[in-house]
Design a protein around this motif. Structure first.
Motif, PDB file in Angstrom:
ATOM      1  N   LYS A 246       9.152   3.120  -7.866  1.00 20.38           N
ATOM      2  CA  LYS A 246       9.020   3.325  -9.516  1.00 20.38           C
ATOM      3  C   LYS A 246      10.573   3.298 -10.407  1.00 20.38           C
ATOM      4  CE  LYS A 246       4.531   4.052  -9.113  1.00 20.38           C
ATOM      5  NZ  LYS A 246       3.969   3.061  -8.941  1.00 20.38           N
ATOM      6  N   LYS A 247      10.788   2.089 -10.036  1.00 20.83           N
ATOM      7  CA  LYS A 247      12.245   1.685 -10.624  1.00 20.83           C
ATOM      8  C   LYS A 247      13.337   2.643 -10.464  1.00 20.83           C
ATOM      9  CE  LYS A 247      10.561  -1.252 -14.182  1.00 20.83           C
ATOM     10  NZ  LYS A 247      11.183  -2.569 -14.251  1.00 20.83           N
ATOM     11  N   GLN A 248      13.114   3.283  -9.262  1.00 16.13           N
ATOM     12  CA  GLN A 248      14.418   4.222  -8.788  1.00 16.13           C
ATOM     13  C   GLN A 248      14.843   3.884  -7.518  1.00 16.13           C
ATOM     14  OE1 GLN A 248      13.208   8.291  -9.392  1.00 16.13           O
ATOM     15  NE2 GLN A 248      12.349   8.018 -11.265  1.00 16.13           N
ATOM     16  N   ALA A 249      14.569   2.585  -7.109  1.00 18.13           N
ATOM     17  CA  ALA A 249      14.991   2.139  -5.623  1.00 18.13           C
ATOM     18  C   ALA A 249      16.466   2.159  -5.618  1.00 18.13           C
ATOM     19  CB  ALA A 249      14.357   0.820  -5.519  1.00 18.13           C
TER      20      ALA A 249
ATOM     21  N   VAL B 183       7.460   4.988   8.069  1.00 19.05           N
ATOM     22  CA  VAL B 183       7.266   5.649   7.055  1.00 19.05           C
ATOM     23  C   VAL B 183       8.134   5.212   6.047  1.00 19.05           C
ATOM     24  CG1 VAL B 183       6.867   7.664   5.831  1.00 19.05           C
ATOM     25  CG2 VAL B 183       6.178   7.412   8.157  1.00 19.05           C
ATOM     26  N   ALA B 184       7.944   4.802   4.698  1.00 16.79           N
ATOM     27  CA  ALA B 184       8.815   4.452   3.770  1.00 16.79           C
ATOM     28  C   ALA B 184       8.560   5.248   2.390  1.00 16.79           C
ATOM     29  CB  ALA B 184       8.491   2.976   3.222  1.00 16.79           C
ATOM     30  N   GLY B 185       9.476   5.713   1.846  1.00 15.13           N
ATOM     31  CA  GLY B 185       9.288   6.757   0.735  1.00 15.13           C
ATOM     32  C   GLY B 185      10.091   6.040  -0.591  1.00 15.13           C
ATOM     33  N   GLY B 186       9.698   6.457  -1.675  1.00 18.29           N
ATOM     34  CA  GLY B 186      10.341   6.227  -2.868  1.00 18.29           C
ATOM     35  C   GLY B 186      10.022   7.287  -3.743  1.00 18.29           C
ATOM     36  N   LEU B 187       9.020   7.205  -4.771  1.00 21.86           N
ATOM     37  CA  LEU B 187       8.405   8.236  -5.362  1.00 21.86           C
ATOM     38  C   LEU B 187       6.900   8.363  -4.789  1.00 21.86           C
ATOM     39  CD1 LEU B 187       8.985   7.710  -9.152  1.00 21.86           C
ATOM     40  CD2 LEU B 187       9.996   9.308  -7.789  1.00 21.86           C
ATOM     41  N   ASN B 188       6.584   7.312  -4.135  1.00 16.83           N
ATOM     42  CA  ASN B 188       5.331   7.331  -3.233  1.00 16.83           C
ATOM     43  C   ASN B 188       5.970   7.339  -1.712  1.00 16.83           C
ATOM     44  OD1 ASN B 188       3.359   7.406  -5.234  1.00 16.83           O
ATOM     45  ND2 ASN B 188       3.981   5.149  -5.518  1.00 16.83           N
ATOM     46  N   LEU B 189       4.968   7.897  -0.926  1.00 13.09           N
ATOM     47  CA  LEU B 189       5.168   7.879   0.632  1.00 13.09           C
ATOM     48  C   LEU B 189       4.021   6.844   1.279  1.00 13.09           C
ATOM     49  CD1 LEU B 189       7.314   8.971   2.705  1.00 13.09           C
ATOM     50  CD2 LEU B 189       5.563  10.738   3.031  1.00 13.09           C
ATOM     51  N   TRP B 190       4.469   5.905   2.096  1.00 11.16           N
ATOM     52  CA  TRP B 190       3.564   5.009   2.655  1.00 11.16           C
ATOM     53  C   TRP B 190       3.843   5.051   4.146  1.00 11.16           C
ATOM     54  CZ3 TRP B 190       0.101   3.064  -0.311  1.00 11.16           C
ATOM     55  CH2 TRP B 190       0.132   3.045  -1.686  1.00 11.16           C
ATOM     56  N   LYS B 191       2.841   4.759   5.105  1.00 16.09           N
ATOM     57  CA  LYS B 191       3.064   4.644   6.591  1.00 16.09           C
ATOM     58  C   LYS B 191       2.405   3.262   6.873  1.00 16.09           C
ATOM     59  CE  LYS B 191       0.919   6.713  10.754  1.00 16.09           C
ATOM     60  NZ  LYS B 191       0.303   7.804  11.273  1.00 16.09           N
TER      61      LYS B 191
ATOM     62  N   VAL C 164      14.931  -2.565  14.152  1.00 15.30           N
ATOM     63  CA  VAL C 164      15.545  -2.057  12.688  1.00 15.30           C
ATOM     64  C   VAL C 164      14.359  -2.498  11.688  1.00 15.30           C
ATOM     65  CG1 VAL C 164      17.407  -1.664  11.369  1.00 15.30           C
ATOM     66  CG2 VAL C 164      17.780  -2.025  13.884  1.00 15.30           C
ATOM     67  N   TYR C 165      14.325  -1.346  10.787  1.00 18.49           N
ATOM     68  CA  TYR C 165      13.628  -1.972   9.463  1.00 18.49           C
ATOM     69  C   TYR C 165      14.736  -1.778   8.308  1.00 18.49           C
ATOM     70  CZ  TYR C 165       9.410  -1.206  11.837  1.00 18.49           C
ATOM     71  OH  TYR C 165       8.223  -1.456  12.721  1.00 18.49           O
ATOM     72  N   ALA C 166      14.350  -2.403   7.141  1.00 20.63           N
ATOM     73  CA  ALA C 166      15.478  -2.432   6.117  1.00 20.63           C
ATOM     74  C   ALA C 166      14.453  -2.509   4.864  1.00 20.63           C
ATOM     75  CB  ALA C 166      16.585  -3.517   6.297  1.00 20.63           C
ATOM     76  N   ILE C 167      14.850  -1.939   3.791  1.00 24.90           N
ATOM     77  CA  ILE C 167      14.538  -2.132   2.517  1.00 24.90           C
ATOM     78  C   ILE C 167      15.630  -2.383   1.523  1.00 24.90           C
ATOM     79  CG2 ILE C 167      12.982  -1.263   0.374  1.00 24.90           C
ATOM     80  CD1 ILE C 167      11.552   0.330   2.264  1.00 24.90           C
ATOM     81  N   PRO C 168      15.883  -3.631   1.047  1.00 23.39           N
ATOM     82  CA  PRO C 168      16.885  -3.492  -0.131  1.00 23.39           C
ATOM     83  C   PRO C 168      16.304  -3.704  -1.606  1.00 23.39           C
ATOM     84  CG  PRO C 168      16.009  -5.948   0.934  1.00 23.39           C
ATOM     85  CD  PRO C 168      15.298  -4.928   1.539  1.00 23.39           C
ATOM     86  N   HIS C 169      17.102  -3.130  -2.416  1.00 19.71           N
ATOM     87  CA  HIS C 169      17.019  -2.921  -3.682  1.00 19.71           C
ATOM     88  C   HIS C 169      17.446  -3.909  -4.634  1.00 19.71           C
ATOM     89  CE1 HIS C 169      19.204  -1.366  -7.367  1.00 19.71           C
ATOM     90  NE2 HIS C 169      18.036  -1.134  -7.704  1.00 19.71           N
ATOM     91  N   ASN C 170      16.582  -4.439  -5.475  1.00 12.49           N
ATOM     92  CA  ASN C 170      16.879  -5.496  -6.360  1.00 12.49           C
ATOM     93  C   ASN C 170      17.590  -4.937  -7.568  1.00 12.49           C
ATOM     94  OD1 ASN C 170      17.044  -7.386  -8.519  1.00 12.49           O
ATOM     95  ND2 ASN C 170      15.270  -8.403  -7.552  1.00 12.49           N
ATOM     96  N   PRO C 171      18.886  -5.153  -7.963  1.00 14.94           N
ATOM     97  CA  PRO C 171      19.668  -4.282  -9.047  1.00 14.94           C
ATOM     98  C   PRO C 171      19.067  -4.882 -10.684  1.00 14.94           C
ATOM     99  CG  PRO C 171      21.031  -5.518  -8.033  1.00 14.94           C
ATOM    100  CD  PRO C 171      19.703  -5.744  -7.046  1.00 14.94           C
ATOM    101  N   THR C 172      18.499  -6.224 -10.545  1.00  9.44           N
ATOM    102  CA  THR C 172      17.944  -6.770 -11.844  1.00  9.44           C
ATOM    103  C   THR C 172      16.929  -6.206 -12.219  1.00  9.44           C
ATOM    104  OG1 THR C 172      19.229  -8.790 -11.179  1.00  9.44           O
ATOM    105  CG2 THR C 172      17.190  -8.881 -12.659  1.00  9.44           C
TER     106      THR C 172
ATOM    107  N   ASP D   3      15.185  -3.222 -10.370  1.00 11.09           N
ATOM    108  CA  ASP D   3      15.267  -1.938 -10.084  1.00 11.09           C
ATOM    109  C   ASP D   3      13.879  -1.594  -9.083  1.00 11.09           C
ATOM    110  OD1 ASP D   3      17.544  -0.428 -10.513  1.00 11.09           O
ATOM    111  OD2 ASP D   3      16.813  -0.047 -12.434  1.00 11.09           O
ATOM    112  N   LEU D   4      13.672  -2.610  -8.769  1.00  9.44           N
ATOM    113  CA  LEU D   4      12.252  -2.721  -7.622  1.00  9.44           C
ATOM    114  C   LEU D   4      13.012  -2.998  -6.142  1.00  9.44           C
ATOM    115  CD1 LEU D   4       9.751  -4.857  -9.495  1.00  9.44           C
ATOM    116  CD2 LEU D   4      10.235  -2.551  -9.653  1.00  9.44           C
ATOM    117  N   ILE D   5      12.087  -2.774  -5.385  1.00 16.01           N
ATOM    118  CA  ILE D   5      12.620  -3.399  -4.012  1.00 16.01           C
ATOM    119  C   ILE D   5      12.343  -4.831  -3.781  1.00 16.01           C
ATOM    120  CG2 ILE D   5      12.018  -1.149  -2.919  1.00 16.01           C
ATOM    121  CD1 ILE D   5       9.764  -2.454  -1.384  1.00 16.01           C
ATOM    122  N   ARG D   6      13.193  -5.533  -2.949  1.00 15.81           N
ATOM    123  CA  ARG D   6      13.194  -6.858  -2.645  1.00 15.81           C
ATOM    124  C   ARG D   6      12.098  -7.279  -1.554  1.00 15.81           C
ATOM    125  NH1 ARG D   6      17.507 -10.642  -3.285  1.00 15.81           N
ATOM    126  NH2 ARG D   6      15.996 -12.052  -2.657  1.00 15.81           N
TER     127      ARG D   6
END
Length: 122
Positions: free
Chosen positions: A94-97, A114-122, A55-63, A65-68
């Motif tokens: 881009k601070k929209q995590a 594949v991870a996506g935000g405003l950009n998409l990465w493989k 399993v993969y996970a990306i947590p968001h940092n609310p302080t 707005d980036l990923i952790r």
């Protein structure tokens, strides 16, 4: 909620990642080893279709707005470890995590994600 073959994962904002073999009430256990458990809000999860231990996970940092970071487990969440961030960029959303994240694992290769935000990465 992401589902494996015979178990379930869920991210409870901002409490962390939980695992249950059955998904039944009262069977959920918080998975904390190697996973950040403070200063997180949203957590995006993806289970590998070819291997339900992964399993993969990306947590968001609310302080900020980036990923952790980007995390992976190969043991159904018993232990997590940080892997390379998409593009080595904590700001790939881009601070929209807090709403702009997605993850998908290749159905044939558990090591391709594949991870996506405003950009998409493989």
């Amino acid at each position: 909620m992401g589902f494996g073959y015979n178990y379930a994962f869920t991210a409870i904002d901002p409490d962390g990642v939980y695992y249950s073999e059955s998904g039944d009430p009262g069977t959920w256990e918080k998975q904390t080893t190697g996973f950040p458990n403070d200063d997180i809000l949203r957590i995006e999860l993806a289970t590998a279709p070819s291997n339900d231990n992964v399993v993969y996970a990306i947590p968001h940092n609310p302080t900020t707005d980036l990923i952790r970071g980007m995390y992976k487990t190969t043991s159904k969440g018993i232990a997590w470890f940080e892997i390379s961030n998409p593009g080595n960029d904590y700001n790939f959303a881009k601070k929209q995590a807090w709403y702009d994240l997605t993850l998908a694992v290749d159905p044939n290769d558990e090591n391709i994600v594949v991870a996506g935000g405003l950009n998409l990465w493989k």
